[in-house]
Scaffold this active site. Structure first.
Site, PDB file in Angstrom:
ATOM      1  N   LEU A 151       0.809  -1.221   0.000  1.00 43.60           N
ATOM      2  CA  LEU A 151       0.000   0.000   0.000  1.00 43.60           C
ATOM      3  C   LEU A 151       0.842   1.271   0.000  1.00 43.60           C
ATOM      4  CD1 LEU A 151      -2.740  -1.261   2.483  1.00 43.60           C
ATOM      5  CD2 LEU A 151      -2.834  -1.242  -0.025  1.00 43.60           C
ATOM      6  N   MET A 181       1.564   3.407  -5.279  1.00 45.46           N
ATOM      7  CA  MET A 181       0.826   2.735  -6.354  1.00 45.46           C
ATOM      8  C   MET A 181      -0.315   1.873  -5.809  1.00 45.46           C
ATOM      9  SD  MET A 181       1.912   3.554  -9.356  1.00 45.46           S
ATOM     10  CE  MET A 181       1.361   2.257 -10.454  1.00 45.46           C
ATOM     11  N   ASN A 239       6.533  -3.612 -11.614  1.00 46.03           N
ATOM     12  CA  ASN A 239       7.297  -3.561 -12.860  1.00 46.03           C
ATOM     13  C   ASN A 239       8.257  -4.736 -12.923  1.00 46.03           C
ATOM     14  OD1 ASN A 239       6.622  -1.568 -14.665  1.00 46.03           O
ATOM     15  ND2 ASN A 239       7.680   0.029 -13.508  1.00 46.03           N
ATOM     16  N   SER A 268       0.625   1.070 -16.248  1.00 47.26           N
ATOM     17  CA  SER A 268       1.274   2.332 -16.616  1.00 47.26           C
ATOM     18  C   SER A 268       0.406   3.526 -16.256  1.00 47.26           C
ATOM     19  CB  SER A 268       1.577   2.382 -18.113  1.00 47.26           C
ATOM     20  OG  SER A 268       2.178   3.623 -18.425  1.00 47.26           O
ATOM     21  N   LYS A 285       4.559  -4.200 -21.462  1.00 48.68           N
ATOM     22  CA  LYS A 285       4.792  -3.033 -20.598  1.00 48.68           C
ATOM     23  C   LYS A 285       6.246  -2.576 -20.701  1.00 48.68           C
ATOM     24  CE  LYS A 285       4.332   0.130 -17.389  1.00 48.68           C
ATOM     25  NZ  LYS A 285       5.398   0.213 -16.481  1.00 48.68           N
ATOM     26  N   HIS A 332       6.583  -0.736 -23.889  1.00 52.10           N
ATOM     27  CA  HIS A 332       5.934   0.568 -23.676  1.00 52.10           C
ATOM     28  C   HIS A 332       6.929   1.544 -23.058  1.00 52.10           C
ATOM     29  CE1 HIS A 332       4.239   3.413 -20.786  1.00 52.10           C
ATOM     30  NE2 HIS A 332       3.220   3.564 -21.603  1.00 52.10           N
ATOM     31  N   ASN A 333       7.614   1.100 -22.019  1.00 48.63           N
ATOM     32  CA  ASN A 333       8.576   1.977 -21.353  1.00 48.63           C
ATOM     33  C   ASN A 333       9.741   2.333 -22.270  1.00 48.63           C
ATOM     34  OD1 ASN A 333       6.879   1.409 -19.194  1.00 48.63           O
ATOM     35  ND2 ASN A 333       8.544   1.432 -17.713  1.00 48.63           N
ATOM     36  N   GLU A 365       8.614   4.932 -24.483  1.00 54.03           N
ATOM     37  CA  GLU A 365       8.544   6.159 -23.666  1.00 54.03           C
ATOM     38  C   GLU A 365       9.929   6.833 -23.608  1.00 54.03           C
ATOM     39  OE1 GLU A 365       6.689   5.424 -19.777  1.00 54.03           O
ATOM     40  OE2 GLU A 365       8.282   6.587 -18.858  1.00 54.03           O
ATOM     41  N   LYS A 418      15.356   3.630 -14.227  1.00 55.37           N
ATOM     42  CA  LYS A 418      15.131   2.535 -13.286  1.00 55.37           C
ATOM     43  C   LYS A 418      15.343   1.171 -13.924  1.00 55.37           C
ATOM     44  CE  LYS A 418      11.912   4.496  -9.904  1.00 55.37           C
ATOM     45  NZ  LYS A 418      10.482   4.438  -9.584  1.00 55.37           N
ATOM     46  N   ARG A 463      33.934 -11.417 -43.338  1.00 57.47           N
ATOM     47  CA  ARG A 463      33.740 -12.560 -42.435  1.00 57.47           C
ATOM     48  C   ARG A 463      34.229 -13.843 -43.080  1.00 57.47           C
ATOM     49  NH1 ARG A 463      28.687 -13.956 -41.426  1.00 57.47           N
ATOM     50  NH2 ARG A 463      29.104 -14.800 -39.366  1.00 57.47           N
TER      51      ARG A 463
HETATM   52  P1  NDP Z   1       7.683   0.782  -3.856  1.00 64.90           P
HETATM   53  O1  NDP Z   1       8.258   0.196  -5.085  1.00 64.90           O
HETATM   54  O2  NDP Z   1       8.371   1.900  -3.198  1.00 64.90           O
HETATM   55  O3  NDP Z   1       7.481  -0.400  -2.806  1.00 64.90           O
HETATM   56  C1  NDP Z   1       7.004  -0.168  -1.501  1.00 64.90           C
HETATM   57  C2  NDP Z   1       6.070  -1.264  -1.096  1.00 64.90           C
HETATM   58  O4  NDP Z   1       6.729  -2.549  -1.167  1.00 64.90           O
HETATM   59  C3  NDP Z   1       5.599  -1.084   0.330  1.00 64.90           C
HETATM   60  O5  NDP Z   1       4.246  -1.488   0.395  1.00 64.90           O
HETATM   61  C4  NDP Z   1       6.504  -2.049   1.080  1.00 64.90           C
HETATM   62  O6  NDP Z   1       5.971  -2.499   2.299  1.00 64.90           O
HETATM   63  C5  NDP Z   1       6.570  -3.186   0.098  1.00 64.90           C
HETATM   64  N1  NDP Z   1       7.684  -4.087   0.354  1.00 64.90           N
HETATM   65  C6  NDP Z   1       8.983  -3.845   0.139  1.00 64.90           C
HETATM   66  N2  NDP Z   1       9.707  -4.925   0.473  1.00 64.90           N
HETATM   67  C7  NDP Z   1       8.840  -5.864   0.909  1.00 64.90           C
HETATM   68  C8  NDP Z   1       8.974  -7.200   1.379  1.00 64.90           C
HETATM   69  N3  NDP Z   1      10.171  -7.776   1.439  1.00 64.90           N
HETATM   70  N4  NDP Z   1       7.865  -7.853   1.722  1.00 64.90           N
HETATM   71  C9  NDP Z   1       6.652  -7.267   1.627  1.00 64.90           C
HETATM   72  N5  NDP Z   1       6.454  -6.032   1.184  1.00 64.90           N
HETATM   73  C10 NDP Z   1       7.542  -5.335   0.823  1.00 64.90           C
HETATM   74  O7  NDP Z   1       6.145   1.197  -4.109  1.00 64.90           O
HETATM   75  P2  NDP Z   1       5.430   1.879  -5.349  1.00 64.90           P
HETATM   76  O8  NDP Z   1       4.033   2.046  -4.915  1.00 64.90           O
HETATM   77  O9  NDP Z   1       6.179   3.049  -5.882  1.00 64.90           O
HETATM   78  O10 NDP Z   1       5.482   0.774  -6.509  1.00 64.90           O
HETATM   79  C11 NDP Z   1       4.934  -0.533  -6.345  1.00 64.90           C
HETATM   80  C12 NDP Z   1       5.215  -1.353  -7.573  1.00 64.90           C
HETATM   81  O11 NDP Z   1       4.597  -0.731  -8.700  1.00 64.90           O
HETATM   82  C13 NDP Z   1       6.710  -1.471  -7.940  1.00 64.90           C
HETATM   83  O12 NDP Z   1       6.957  -2.750  -8.478  1.00 64.90           O
HETATM   84  C14 NDP Z   1       6.892  -0.434  -9.011  1.00 64.90           C
HETATM   85  O13 NDP Z   1       7.970  -0.741  -9.871  1.00 64.90           O
HETATM   86  C15 NDP Z   1       5.566  -0.529  -9.735  1.00 64.90           C
HETATM   87  N6  NDP Z   1       5.177   0.642 -10.497  1.00 64.90           N
HETATM   88  C16 NDP Z   1       5.424   1.888 -10.042  1.00 64.90           C
HETATM   89  C17 NDP Z   1       5.060   3.008 -10.756  1.00 64.90           C
HETATM   90  C18 NDP Z   1       5.301   4.349 -10.205  1.00 64.90           C
HETATM   91  O14 NDP Z   1       5.050   5.329 -10.923  1.00 64.90           O
HETATM   92  N7  NDP Z   1       5.751   4.484  -8.967  1.00 64.90           N
HETATM   93  C19 NDP Z   1       4.389   2.882 -12.068  1.00 64.90           C
HETATM   94  C20 NDP Z   1       4.086   1.531 -12.420  1.00 64.90           C
HETATM   95  C21 NDP Z   1       4.497   0.473 -11.682  1.00 64.90           C
HETATM   96  P3  NDP Z   1       6.349  -1.756   3.690  1.00 64.90           P
HETATM   97  O15 NDP Z   1       5.459  -0.563   3.747  1.00 64.90           O
HETATM   98  O16 NDP Z   1       5.998  -2.757   4.707  1.00 64.90           O
HETATM   99  O17 NDP Z   1       7.793  -1.416   3.634  1.00 64.90           O
END
Ligand code: NDP
Length: 481
Positions: A10, A13, A102, A128, A182, A185-186, A189, A260, A449
């Protein structure tokens, strides 16, 4: 069991996606490793819809109705594997685990295989549109089984962005297909952004225009065939003033572009599939060069030779040159998309996916970062079959490049003469000219070659495989006319 869908993870995203789901009538189970994030979501947005917060994975899984469907939104890599394992242990055959992070598509292929062996469904779903998209409607690219799509499809359709009334989500194909698309797509981008950056540079350093003036040019371009989210935000960025110094914000931002990794994956994958994605590659390398601080500092000290990096034009020629840049951008953009779709095609062949390219173009029309008006034309081109071999052969794009190509050449030539780097413009043009060449110098490479490594060659006038005995005594001289 009360929730029809769950979200694990949570952060930005995940919480936005959970809210989007709740806004559309879903009852959403929510779980995060550390409960404080769950608590924040409930405190700040709990009244926006129906949420079922859980303290543990077991509680979370128990709150889902069957087939249980959970979307994971956590850090890619090992954290995703850890969460998948926890969910799979608590779930039952027939349940659906969706990874909305991702992920790198080979990881998705592996995970799908492992989870399928345990009787569950695994869906790798590209999402996305960033945080804003997750909340208000992303473009989504799910892979996985047809069966899982039956349950998941209507839920994703309920929260996706709409483009001309159609939800920007489609079942892309099995296992890693969604994350593959996806990834491309990136990559596109990256190319799109680099092409815009080169256009900016030509106006800024080349023509000496102010950031604000260029912002206005992009705003105008956004009204035509280049209409897209990236062009729109470019004008916004360029018109932004820095509160601290009063300068254009773009002038106080350090010029090292970050990344990234998804662009790099696109290029690595293209290399292994032998698909020339020159626009995307140059975009990734240009970010790399921008971040090579040591080399750039040394280059500044050494005062490497070259022209002034200014394009001197009479006042009367400037407008026409700006229009040339617009056309060069458009033509290069078409090439970048053609190459990206080539990669999707090659990936589909390699991994056995049946990907509907027209549908991919359609779901990119809204919600995602590369959303653009011209994707309507792209989807039409695939729909009609005209783009089966390459997007460049579809009449609309063929004509567009035909009318833009002189401008494109003028821009690349002027940029080279005046020392302004345009790697994506020029490599796209070279790709185009390479593609339309009757004969390429690859014949000479085959000769080399064969000489140094006896790698053999084929002849234009006879089937079979040939090797020349290159020893000096056996080499007939070519007669001079
Ligand atoms: P982050 O990538 O910063 O991840 C944070 C979340 O991961 C937190 O909920 C955290 O939990 C959890 N987490 C990390 N390590 C663990 C673990 N070992 N076990 C369980 N939970 C874990 O969050 P974002 O919301 O930015 O992105 C989420 C995903 O979406 C990523 O894969 C990202 O690449 C993808 N994404 C992101 C976009 C963006 O614009 N940001 C766009 C599209 C995709 P805790 O709170 O407990 O630490």
């Amino acid at each position: 069991a009360q929730a029809n869908i769950g979200v694990v993870g949570l952060a930005a995203m995940g919480s936005n996606l959970a809210r989007n789901l709740a806004h559309h009538g879903n009852t959403v189970a929510v779980y995060n490793r550390h409960y404080d994030r769950t608590e924040t979501l409930m405190n700040e947005h709990g009244d926006e819809g129906k949420f079922v917060p859980a303290h543990t994975v077991e509680e979370f899984v128990a709150s889902l109705s069957k087939p249980r469907t959970a979307i994971i939104m956590v850090k890619a890599g090992a954290p995703t594997d850890a969460v998948i394992e926890e969910l799979a242990n608590a779930m039952e055959p027939g349940d659906i685990i969706v990874d909305g992070g991702n992920a790198y598509f080979p990881d998705t292929i592996r995970r799908e295989k492992e989870i399928r062996a345990r009787g569950l469904h695994f869906v790798g779903c590209g999402v996305s549109g960033g945080e804003e998209g997750a909340l208000n409607g992303p473009s989504m690219m799910p892979g996985g089984t047809e069966e899982s799509w039956k349950t998941l499809g209507p839920i994703l359709e309920s929260i996706a962005a709409l483009a001309e009334g159609e939800p920007c989500v489609t079942h892309i194909g099995t296992d890693g297909a969604g994350h593959f698309v996806k990834m491309v797509h990136n990559g596109i981008e990256y190319a799109d952004m680099q092409l815009i950056a080169e256009s900016y540079d030509l106006m800024r350093r080349g023509l000496g225009m102010s950031a604000g003036e260029i912002g206005n040019v992009f705003a105008k371009w956004n009204e035509g065939e280049l209409n897209s989210y990236l062009i729109e935000i470019t004008s916004e960025v360029l018109r932004q003033q820095d509160a601290k110094t009063g300068k254009p914000l773009v002038d106080v931002i350090v010029d090292h572009a970050g990344m990234k990794g998804t662009g790099t994956w696109t290029v690595q994958t293209a290399l292994s599939l032998a698909v020339p994605v020159t626009g995307i590659s140059e975009a990734v390398f240009a970010r790399g060069l921008s971040s090579q601080a040591e080399q750039r500092e040394e280059a500044a000290k050494q005062e490497l030779a070259g022209p002034e990096q200014r394009i001197e034009l009479a006042q009367s020629e400037r407008e026409a040159f700006i229009e040339d840049i617009r056309q060069a951008l458009y033509a290069s953009k078409i090439v970048a998309y053609a190459q990206g779709f080539d990669e999707i095609n090659a990936g589909a062949k390699e991994y056995g996916w049946n990907i509907d390219q027209a549908a991919v173009a359609r779901i990119w029309r809204g919600g995602c970062i590369i959303r653009a008006k011209f994707l309507n034309r792209v989807s039409d081109a695939f729909e009609s079959g005209e783009a089966n071999i390459s997007l460049l052969f579809a009449r609309y794009f063929k004509d567009a490049i035909a009318s833009a190509q002189s401008a494109w050449r003028r821009v690349v030539a002027r940029a080279a003469e005046n020392g302004i780097p345009v790697p994506a413009f020029s490599s796209s043009l070279s790709y185009y000219d390479g593609l339309r060449s009757d004969r390429l110098p690859a014949a000479l490479i085959q000769g080399q070659r064969d000489l140094f490594g006896a790698h053999t060659y084929q002849r234009v006038d006879e089937p079979g495989v040939f090797h020349t005995l290159w020893a000096a005594e056996g080499r007939p001289e070519i007669k001079q006319d």
